[in-house]
Design a protein around this motif. Structure first.
Motif, PDB file in Angstrom:
ATOM      1  N   LEU A  18       0.822  -1.209   0.000  1.00 37.74           N
ATOM      2  CA  LEU A  18       0.000   0.000   0.000  1.00 37.74           C
ATOM      3  C   LEU A  18       0.858   1.261   0.000  1.00 37.74           C
ATOM      4  O   LEU A  18       0.536   2.249  -0.660  1.00 37.74           O
ATOM      5  N   GLU A  19       1.958   1.215   0.740  1.00 40.03           N
ATOM      6  CA  GLU A  19       2.870   2.368   0.764  1.00 40.03           C
ATOM      7  C   GLU A  19       3.420   2.652  -0.635  1.00 40.03           C
ATOM      8  O   GLU A  19       3.527   3.813  -1.052  1.00 40.03           O
ATOM      9  N   ILE A  20       3.767   1.599  -1.356  1.00 37.48           N
ATOM     10  CA  ILE A  20       4.303   1.768  -2.707  1.00 37.48           C
ATOM     11  C   ILE A  20       3.244   2.370  -3.639  1.00 37.48           C
ATOM     12  O   ILE A  20       3.508   3.307  -4.393  1.00 37.48           O
ATOM     13  N   LEU A  21       2.020   1.834  -3.564  1.00 32.63           N
ATOM     14  CA  LEU A  21       0.940   2.341  -4.412  1.00 32.63           C
ATOM     15  C   LEU A  21       0.623   3.805  -4.093  1.00 32.63           C
ATOM     16  O   LEU A  21       0.432   4.617  -5.000  1.00 32.63           O
ATOM     17  N   GLU A  22       0.575   4.129  -2.811  1.00 32.13           N
ATOM     18  CA  GLU A  22       0.282   5.502  -2.403  1.00 32.13           C
ATOM     19  C   GLU A  22       1.379   6.461  -2.846  1.00 32.13           C
ATOM     20  O   GLU A  22       1.101   7.589  -3.260  1.00 32.13           O
ATOM     21  N   LEU A  23       2.607   6.010  -2.773  1.00 33.23           N
ATOM     22  CA  LEU A  23       3.732   6.858  -3.197  1.00 33.23           C
ATOM     23  C   LEU A  23       3.652   7.149  -4.692  1.00 33.23           C
ATOM     24  O   LEU A  23       3.726   8.313  -5.119  1.00 33.23           O
ATOM     25  N   LEU A  24       3.505   6.101  -5.489  1.00 35.54           N
ATOM     26  CA  LEU A  24       3.493   6.281  -6.933  1.00 35.54           C
ATOM     27  C   LEU A  24       2.261   7.042  -7.411  1.00 35.54           C
ATOM     28  O   LEU A  24       2.270   7.653  -8.480  1.00 35.54           O
ATOM     29  N   ALA A  25       1.196   7.024  -6.604  1.00 36.21           N
ATOM     30  CA  ALA A  25      -0.013   7.760  -6.971  1.00 36.21           C
ATOM     31  C   ALA A  25       0.195   9.263  -6.916  1.00 36.21           C
ATOM     32  O   ALA A  25      -0.476  10.016  -7.637  1.00 36.21           O
ATOM     33  N   VAL A  26       1.116   9.719  -6.089  1.00 34.99           N
ATOM     34  CA  VAL A  26       1.336  11.165  -5.953  1.00 34.99           C
ATOM     35  C   VAL A  26       2.578  11.652  -6.698  1.00 34.99           C
ATOM     36  O   VAL A  26       2.785  12.854  -6.841  1.00 34.99           O
ATOM     37  N   GLU A  27       3.409  10.723  -7.168  1.00 36.13           N
ATOM     38  CA  GLU A  27       4.610  11.108  -7.903  1.00 36.13           C
ATOM     39  C   GLU A  27       4.249  11.382  -9.358  1.00 36.13           C
ATOM     40  O   GLU A  27       3.550  10.603  -9.994  1.00 36.13           O
ATOM     41  N   GLU A  28       4.738  12.490  -9.889  1.00 35.43           N
ATOM     42  CA  GLU A  28       4.426  12.847 -11.273  1.00 35.43           C
ATOM     43  C   GLU A  28       5.238  12.036 -12.271  1.00 35.43           C
ATOM     44  O   GLU A  28       4.814  11.854 -13.416  1.00 35.43           O
ATOM     45  N   GLU A  29       6.389  11.557 -11.860  1.00 37.70           N
ATOM     46  CA  GLU A  29       7.266  10.815 -12.751  1.00 37.70           C
ATOM     47  C   GLU A  29       7.460   9.389 -12.248  1.00 37.70           C
ATOM     48  O   GLU A  29       7.378   9.136 -11.038  1.00 37.70           O
ATOM     49  N   PRO A  30       7.721   8.430 -13.153  1.00 36.46           N
ATOM     50  CA  PRO A  30       8.046   7.061 -12.729  1.00 36.46           C
ATOM     51  C   PRO A  30       9.258   7.074 -11.806  1.00 36.46           C
ATOM     52  O   PRO A  30      10.101   7.976 -11.880  1.00 36.46           O
ATOM     53  N   GLN A  31       9.344   6.084 -10.918  1.00 38.09           N
ATOM     54  CA  GLN A  31      10.391   6.049  -9.903  1.00 38.09           C
ATOM     55  C   GLN A  31      11.220   4.767 -10.018  1.00 38.09           C
ATOM     56  O   GLN A  31      10.702   3.705 -10.382  1.00 38.09           O
ATOM     57  N   SER A  32      12.491   4.887  -9.675  1.00 40.43           N
ATOM     58  CA  SER A  32      13.363   3.715  -9.650  1.00 40.43           C
ATOM     59  C   SER A  32      13.180   2.980  -8.323  1.00 40.43           C
ATOM     60  O   SER A  32      12.601   3.507  -7.374  1.00 40.43           O
ATOM     61  N   LYS A  33      13.704   1.774  -8.267  1.00 44.43           N
ATOM     62  CA  LYS A  33      13.632   0.979  -7.042  1.00 44.43           C
ATOM     63  C   LYS A  33      14.309   1.732  -5.890  1.00 44.43           C
ATOM     64  O   LYS A  33      13.798   1.770  -4.765  1.00 44.43           O
ATOM     65  N   LYS A  34      15.442   2.336  -6.196  1.00 41.86           N
ATOM     66  CA  LYS A  34      16.192   3.080  -5.173  1.00 41.86           C
ATOM     67  C   LYS A  34      15.396   4.283  -4.680  1.00 41.86           C
ATOM     68  O   LYS A  34      15.331   4.550  -3.472  1.00 41.86           O
ATOM     69  N   GLN A  35      14.776   5.012  -5.592  1.00 42.36           N
ATOM     70  CA  GLN A  35      13.978   6.185  -5.209  1.00 42.36           C
ATOM     71  C   GLN A  35      12.814   5.786  -4.316  1.00 42.36           C
ATOM     72  O   GLN A  35      12.512   6.450  -3.325  1.00 42.36           O
ATOM     73  N   ILE A  36      12.141   4.705  -4.691  1.00 42.34           N
ATOM     74  CA  ILE A  36      10.999   4.234  -3.901  1.00 42.34           C
ATOM     75  C   ILE A  36      11.450   3.850  -2.495  1.00 42.34           C
ATOM     76  O   ILE A  36      10.820   4.217  -1.494  1.00 42.34           O
ATOM     77  N   ALA A  37      12.550   3.113  -2.417  1.00 38.10           N
ATOM     78  CA  ALA A  37      13.063   2.674  -1.121  1.00 38.10           C
ATOM     79  C   ALA A  37      13.422   3.872  -0.240  1.00 38.10           C
ATOM     80  O   ALA A  37      13.084   3.912   0.950  1.00 38.10           O
ATOM     81  N   GLU A  38      14.104   4.863  -0.828  1.00 36.53           N
ATOM     82  CA  GLU A  38      14.526   6.036  -0.059  1.00 36.53           C
ATOM     83  C   GLU A  38      13.326   6.846   0.430  1.00 36.53           C
ATOM     84  O   GLU A  38      13.291   7.295   1.581  1.00 36.53           O
ATOM     85  N   LYS A  39      12.327   7.031  -0.435  1.00 44.17           N
ATOM     86  CA  LYS A  39      11.175   7.852  -0.062  1.00 44.17           C
ATOM     87  C   LYS A  39      10.284   7.157   0.968  1.00 44.17           C
ATOM     88  O   LYS A  39       9.560   7.818   1.714  1.00 44.17           O
ATOM     89  N   LEU A  40      10.346   5.830   1.002  1.00 39.86           N
ATOM     90  CA  LEU A  40       9.570   5.083   1.988  1.00 39.86           C
ATOM     91  C   LEU A  40      10.393   4.743   3.226  1.00 39.86           C
ATOM     92  O   LEU A  40       9.885   4.118   4.161  1.00 39.86           O
ATOM     93  N   ASP A  41      11.651   5.158   3.198  1.00 40.60           N
ATOM     94  CA  ASP A  41      12.573   4.872   4.307  1.00 40.60           C
ATOM     95  C   ASP A  41      12.646   3.362   4.574  1.00 40.60           C
ATOM     96  O   ASP A  41      12.570   2.902   5.712  1.00 40.60           O
ATOM     97  N   ARG A  42      12.784   2.628   3.492  1.00 39.29           N
ATOM     98  CA  ARG A  42      12.937   1.179   3.577  1.00 39.29           C
ATOM     99  C   ARG A  42      14.138   0.762   2.733  1.00 39.29           C
ATOM    100  O   ARG A  42      14.590   1.504   1.857  1.00 39.29           O
TER     101      ARG A  42
END
Length: 256
Positions: A18-42
Motif C-alpha cells: 500500500l505504501e508503494i501504491l500511495e507513493l506512486l499515486a502522488v509522484e508525477e514521474e516514474p520512480q526507480s527501485k532506489k527512489q521508492i526505497a529512499e522515499k519510503l525509508d525502507r
C-alpha cells in the motif's frame, strides 16, 4: 484495542504494498527501485519482492530500459466497476461522444474519491484542434470548473471535508467559493479557466438520488476563430445548452 492487539493485526507485506501504491499515486514521474526505497525509508531488499508482485498483478508497470516503475490504470478501472459508477459510465460515454461531435469540443467526466477529483471518462473533439484531459488525470479542485461545481453542490459537511484534504491556499479557496451561490442558482458553472488562456470551463453536476454529487461533466470550451479555421464553431452559449441537455438525459433515469 491494546497495543499488543494492534501489533497482532498488522500485515507488514500489505502495508509495504500500500505504501508503494500511495507513493506512486502522488509522484508525477516514474520512480526507480532506489527512489521508492529512499522515499519510503525502507531498504531495497524490503520492497523488491513486493514490487515484483505488484508488477505481476498489473498494478505497476516496469520499464526494463529505464528500470522505472509507474502505476497502471488497474486501480482506476477497479474503482469504476462499482455498480452505480459503471452504470454512469455506460450511459455517459455515448452522450459525451455525441456532445463532442456536435460542438467540436472535448469534454470529460470527473469524480471525487479519496481526496482527489479524477477524470474517469473523456471524449476528444473530432476537430484537428482542441483541449482535452487524459483519462485518470487529477484536477485541481480550487482551479477548475469541475472543482467549483463539486464544492458548490456538496453538503457543507462534505465541502469542509474536501477542503481539508485540498492543498489550495486560503485565497484560492476563497476565490473558488465565491462562485458557489451563482453556480447553485444556475445549476452549472461557466468561467474562464484560471490555468489556461483561451479556455472557458462549463461544468454541470450529475447528482445521485440523494442529491449527492456523483460526478461532474465539463466542457473545457476552446475559443476558435471560425473565419480563420474555415470551420463552423458553435458559440459558448450553444455549448452550454447542449451540455445541460446531455446531463438532463442522464437525470431521466437517476443513478442509484
Amino acid at each position: 484495542m491494546t497495543n499488543e492487539k494492534k501489533t497482532e493485526c498488522r500485515a507488514p507485506a500489505l502495508e509495504k504494498g500500500l505504501e508503494i501504491l500511495e507513493l506512486l499515486a502522488v509522484e508525477e514521474e516514474p520512480q526507480s527501485k532506489k527512489q521508492i526505497a529512499e522515499k519510503l525509508d525502507r531498504s531495497i531488499n524490503e520492497i523488491f519482492r513486493m514490487l515484483s508482485v505488484l508488477v505481476d498483478k498489473q498494478y505497476l508497470e516496469f520499464d526494463a530500459e529505464s528500470s522505472l516503475y509507474s502505476l497502471t490504470l488497474k486501480m482506476f478501472a477497479l474503482s469504476n466497476q462499482h455498480p452505480p459508477i459503471a452504470q454512469l459510465l455506460k450511459r455517459a460515454q455515448p452522450l459525451m461522444e455525441e456532445l463532442s461531435l456536435k460542438l467540436n469540443q472535448s469534454c470529460h467526466l470527473s469524480r471525487y474519491e479519496n481526496g482527489e477529483l479524477i477524470v474517469i471518462a473523456r471524449s476528444e473533439s473530432p476537430y484537428k484542434m482542441g483541449f482535452g484531459l487524459r483519462l485518470g488525470a487529477s484536477l485541481d479542485i480550487c482551479a477548475s470548473g469541475s472543482g467549483v461545481v463539486l464544492l458548490s453542490f456538496s453538503s457543507e459537511l462534505k465541502r469542509q471535508a474536501i477542503l481539508r484534504k485540498c492543498d489550495a491556499t486560503k485565497d484560492e479557496i476563497k476565490n473558488t467559493l465565491e462562485h458557489r451561490e451563482e453556480a447553485v442558482r444556475n445549476g452549472y458553472f461557466s468561467g474562464l479557466s484560471p490555468q489556461i488562456s483561451g479556455v472557458t470551463n462549463i461544468s454541470v453536476p450529475i447528482l445521485g438520488v440523494q442529491g449527492d454529487v456523483m460526478a461532474v461533466l465539463t466542457i473545457p470550451y476552446m475559443t476558435l476563430n471560425s473565419a480563420t479555421v474555415h470551420h463552423h464553431i458553435e458559440d459558448l452559449e450553444h455549448a452550454r445548452i447542449e451540455l445541460l441537455k446531455a446531463v438532463a438525459k442522464l437525470k431521466q433515469n437517476p443513478i442509484t
